[in-house]
Design a protein around this motif. Sequence first.
Motif, mmCIF file in Angstrom:
data_model
loop_
_atom_site.group_PDB
_atom_site.id
_atom_site.type_symbol
_atom_site.label_atom_id
_atom_site.label_comp_id
_atom_site.label_asym_id
_atom_site.label_seq_id
_atom_site.Cartn_x
_atom_site.Cartn_y
_atom_site.Cartn_z
ATOM 1 N N SER A 1 0.834 -1.203 0.000
ATOM 2 C CA SER A 1 0.000 0.000 0.000
ATOM 3 C C SER A 1 0.867 1.252 0.000
ATOM 4 O O SER A 1 0.649 2.183 -0.786
ATOM 5 N N LEU B 1 1.169 4.110 -3.042
ATOM 6 C CA LEU B 1 0.814 5.511 -2.799
ATOM 7 C C LEU B 1 1.986 6.445 -3.090
ATOM 8 O O LEU B 1 1.813 7.513 -3.684
ATOM 9 N N TRP C 1 -7.841 -2.474 -0.143
ATOM 10 C CA TRP C 1 -8.167 -1.324 -0.988
ATOM 11 C C TRP C 1 -8.889 -0.236 -0.201
ATOM 12 O O TRP C 1 -8.685 0.961 -0.454
ATOM 13 N N THR D 1 -6.121 1.495 1.680
ATOM 14 C CA THR D 1 -5.263 2.231 0.747
ATOM 15 C C THR D 1 -5.933 3.523 0.295
ATOM 16 O O THR D 1 -5.289 4.577 0.190
ATOM 17 N N SER E 1 -4.533 7.206 1.022
ATOM 18 C CA SER E 1 -4.302 8.110 -0.099
ATOM 19 C C SER E 1 -4.895 9.487 0.196
ATOM 20 O O SER E 1 -4.281 10.520 -0.082
#
Length: 447
Positions: free
Chosen positions: A13, A17, A374, A377, A381
């Motif tokens: 992750s 990013l 996800w 993540t 983000s």
Amino acid sequence: MEFIIKISQFLLSLSLLIVLHELGHFIPAKLFKTKVEKFYLFFDVKYSLFKKKIGETVYGIGWLPLGGYVKIAGMIDESMDKEQMAKPPQPWEFRSKPAWQRLIIMLGGVTVNFILAYFIYVGISFTYGDKDYTIDSLEGGYYIENPLLLDLGFKTGDKIIEVNNEPVKSHTDVTKSLISAEEFTIERNGTTKKINLPEDFLGQLSSRKNRSSLFSVRVPFMVAEINDTMQNKGVDLKPGDVLVAINGRDLKYFDQLEPTLENYKNQTVSATFLRDSETIQRDLKVNANGKIGIFPAYSEEKFEELGYFEVTRKEYSFIESFGGGADKFVDQVAGYFEQLKAIFNPKTGAYKGLGGFKAIYDIFPDFWSWEAFWTLTAFLSIMLAILNLLPIPALDGGHVMFLLYEMISGRKPSEKFLERAQLVGFIILIALVLFANGNDIFKAVTN
């Protein structure tokens, strides 16, 4: 094995990013014919794990996983390359470009982070849809084990009706409100009661040694497997069997098991299980610690079927997922701003919960779940984008602040001023990193 799974998710992750954020700076820089000297994942202090020069750019992987960077020629950044800045400006340097181009280059990283988060939420909406627990269906209320909540007057079995006098309809409404919650209205044994949270609730929560979960949905004890080294090895139980009674005493919820077994240490009890639609009796030995050596399982579908809660599900078509993703994106951005607001308000004590890399590592589950990966993540983000927009020199937001000043006033800050501001910003960042990661170490030592 659990460590390997968690660290793999964390590094994957983080790497994704960082690379995409730096790519957000790299692409507009190249479009505006600005020389990019280095593109690095992680920091290459003294040496690199890998590097290769392609064209005018050196691509590499550093050994220190605290971030990444692109080194753009003619830009005052963390490299503090005064030798280059002392030379006359060149057409391919950052400082020679128009202010609007420099602004686009500096905003490229956070723009990519926001776009990435949005499209991840679109994918999550399309692939997994939405699901939640309705408050009305939580027959047994919540399991409360957090010492701070117990001290404030919450009890297991409480149902949350309102937060800050606003009705709550789902479990998500409860969890989302915790950052800004001041007052809870609960239902207990048919009567309502209000519980006020102290202003420094978040600070107290972070300071407690026992930071167990806050509001847990109550479920039954369901068998996963029997520990083959424990006293009940060989007992005829199957995965999915649900414990409903001990010695004739009803046992509807998992949280009732431990206090019940405390009364039967070193004894044999008659346990009643629900298997499909039938009940079965099994004799179980309780050891000196009040344990039966059976691993519990979790099945949302099974527990919903048994009436412990009602799950609301919403599926999205491909087109609808763009709207669903937008809703999730807006909620997360607003939620993170609420967190920052609390952190920067000393009265809340929320700064005590500020964490560093270990705190980020800890939020990943110890099992592999693409949905969880996800989701986390996307959140990280958004966090990376918002933090980078803070008007602190050395962050993208600091560069943007000076560029906006230049565009509005028509005057460009001197390079000497920018160098000093960069140094001050770097010191502030180091202090914040030390504080956040110091918090992680303190919590690890005191727990």
